[in-house]
Design an enzyme around this catalytic site. Structure first.
Site, PDB file in Angstrom:
ATOM      1  N   TYR A  98     -10.397 -27.560  29.675  1.00  0.00           N
ATOM      2  CA  TYR A  98      -9.533 -28.281  28.823  1.00  0.00           C
ATOM      3  C   TYR A  98      -8.375 -28.688  29.224  1.00  0.00           C
ATOM      4  CZ  TYR A  98      -7.710 -30.532  24.243  1.00  0.00           C
ATOM      5  OH  TYR A  98      -7.059 -31.204  23.687  1.00  0.00           O
ATOM      6  N   ASP A 170     -13.287 -19.723  25.192  1.00  0.00           N
ATOM      7  CA  ASP A 170     -13.166 -20.952  24.035  1.00  0.00           C
ATOM      8  C   ASP A 170     -14.507 -21.377  23.847  1.00  0.00           C
ATOM      9  OD1 ASP A 170     -12.818 -23.577  23.088  1.00  0.00           O
ATOM     10  OD2 ASP A 170     -11.206 -24.195  24.568  1.00  0.00           O
TER      11      ASP A 170
HETATM   12  C1  LIG Z   1      -9.393 -29.916  21.495  1.00  0.00           C
HETATM   13  C2  LIG Z   1      -9.652 -28.545  22.350  1.00  0.00           C
HETATM   14  C3  LIG Z   1      -8.620 -27.558  22.436  1.00  0.00           C
HETATM   15  C4  LIG Z   1      -7.309 -27.564  21.947  1.00  0.00           C
HETATM   16  O1  LIG Z   1      -7.358 -27.631  20.396  1.00  0.00           O
HETATM   17  P1  LIG Z   1      -6.184 -28.514  19.387  1.00  0.00           P
HETATM   18  O2  LIG Z   1      -6.636 -28.266  18.198  1.00  0.00           O
HETATM   19  O3  LIG Z   1      -6.235 -29.806  19.815  1.00  0.00           O
HETATM   20  O4  LIG Z   1      -4.774 -27.908  19.766  1.00  0.00           O
HETATM   21  C5  LIG Z   1      -8.961 -26.625  23.073  1.00  0.00           C
HETATM   22  N1  LIG Z   1      -9.987 -26.253  23.828  1.00  0.00           N
HETATM   23  C6  LIG Z   1     -11.170 -27.308  23.834  1.00  0.00           C
HETATM   24  C7  LIG Z   1     -12.313 -27.091  24.449  1.00  0.00           C
HETATM   25  C8  LIG Z   1     -10.959 -28.386  23.003  1.00  0.00           C
HETATM   26  O5  LIG Z   1     -11.827 -29.452  22.654  1.00  0.00           O
END
Ligand SMILES: *Cc1c(COP(=O)(O)O)cnc(C)c1O
Length: 379
Positions: A98, A170
């Site tokens: 990301y 993540d």
């Molecule tokens: C959106 C996103 C983030 C970051 O999150 P925010 O809430 O925008 O700070 C991190 N990882 C993935 C896979 C995302 O889609």
């Protein structure tokens, strides 16, 4: 208890003061103490707030973890994990991470002496090659954005275990409904709760979930010391979102499948990226670690022309042109000019983000209407 029941009940009980069945929004910064040191468990809202605490317990339960921590954004949650490291430590991550996570690693933490390696994580040898005595963390994202590659969490977990290092995942795209990395060998799970957990495109938030007592201690110490917490109103909204996560995800998956299958058969479409398709290169790993395949679908058009993609994005009506994902409403995006515009063209194209690539966050509207909209946009 099964997922839906856990999501609705675990960590949540009627308000002890009033009996309110919905968790109240404790919009307060501080708490009156009866005498010095004699308080009800809350002293100051950076350290702890009842609405946030209940959300943290609830998210920990649905991720099969023990401890949750909520932050002001997904990126703030990533920031907390990297702050567990020290100068000289090294991290191995994916080469199609990301963008915001990549920027945080490269432009913020590298200058504090932490080194990051970005490798194609589908290739276990590429990961092993970067492992050395300074490696402290493997950072995985799966499915990846926007080409939906699937990384084998169990394989990464084994590698982390053998080398006595941390594995963080993540889990934003999959959600705890589809995939639970802590059960597959991860030590830390991260979510951008902005996406499916909140689910209604009305809040920006991040969360971490862990099982280990010592990692939890460090997580809460950094959360309180760095102060990147979320507010009680946002905590309430995400708590409400999680109550319907299982219902929403079933629809996202059903619509994602219908759209992926529609696109595969369409004469103007070249590649379709959705991990539920048997033709997807990582379909078998996806099947082994996910319950279903989600609502994120990407595709390219025959000839791979920029004009074609811009035309489709312009003509779609139900699919709204916007960044972000995971809300009830469908969104359409053009990664090479939007989310991935900052990546040099050569690297971008090597990662599959070509001129005509379009990414859909398939919402929970009716399948027939979504397909009709894409049909007319492609005509
Ligand atoms: C959106 C996103 C983030 C970051 O999150 P925010 O809430 O925008 O700070 C991190 N990882 C993935 C896979 C995302 O889609």
């Amino acid at each position: 208890m099964k997922f839906g029941t856990t999501a609705i009940h675990n960590g949540i009980s009627p308000d002890t003061a009033t009996g309110a069945i919905m968790t109240p929004i404790y919009q307060t910064s501080t708490y009156v103490q009866e005498s010095v040191g004699n308080h009800k468990g809350f002293q100051y809202s950076r350290t702890g707030n009842p609405t946030r605490s209940i959300l943290e317990a609830n998210i920990a339960a649905i991720e099969n973890g023990k401890y949750g921590a909520a932050f002001g954004s997904g990126i703030a949650a990533v920031d907390c994990v990297i702050k567990m490291l020290h100068p000289g430590d090294e991290v191995i991550s994916t080469n199609d991470l990301y963008g915001g996570t990549f920027r945080l690693f490269k432009t913020i933490f590298e200058k504090y002496g932490i080194k990051f390696h970005f490798v194609p994580m589908g290739d276990l040898i590429a990961v092993e090659e970067k492992l050395n005595k300074n490696t402290k963390l493997i950072w995985v994202e799966t499915p990846t954005n926007p080409t939906m590659k699937i990384i084998d969490i169990v394989a990464m977990g084994k590698l982390a275990k053998v080398n006595n290092i941390l594995l963080a995942v993540d889990n934003t795209f999959a959600t705890p409904y589809l995939q639970n990395p802590l059960d597959l060998g991860a030590h830390i799970v991260m979510h951008s709760a902005t996406k499916y957990l909140g689910g209604h495109s009305d809040v920006v938030m991040g969360v971490l979930v862990v099982k280990d007592d010592n990692i939890a201690k460090e997580m809460y110490r950094i959360q309180n010391s760095s102060g990147a917490i979320c507010g009680p109103m946002d905590s309430f909204l995400v708590l409400r979102g999680i109550k319907t996560l299982h219902l929403r995800m079933r629809e996202h998956c059903k619509n994602g499948k219908a759209i992926a299958e529609f696109l595969v058969k369409h004469p103007k479409i070249d590649k379709v990226y959705w991990p539920g398709l048997p033709s997807h290169p990582n379909h078998e790993i996806a099947k082994s670690q996910m319950k279903d395949f989600g609502g994120m679908v990407s595709f390219t058009t025959v000839g791979d022309k920029l004009e074609d993609a811009l035309g489709i994005v312009k003509k779609s009506k139900l699919f709204a042109l916007a960044e972000s994902l995971g809300g009830v409403e469908s969104l359409i995006g053009h990664p090479s000019t939007m989310t991935h515009a900052a990546i040099p063209k050569k690297e971008r194209e090597a990662a599959g983000v070509t001129e005509s690539l379009i990414r859909l966050s398939v919402g929970i509207e009716d399948e027939e209407d979504l397909i009709a909209d894409l049909k007319q946009a492609l005509s």
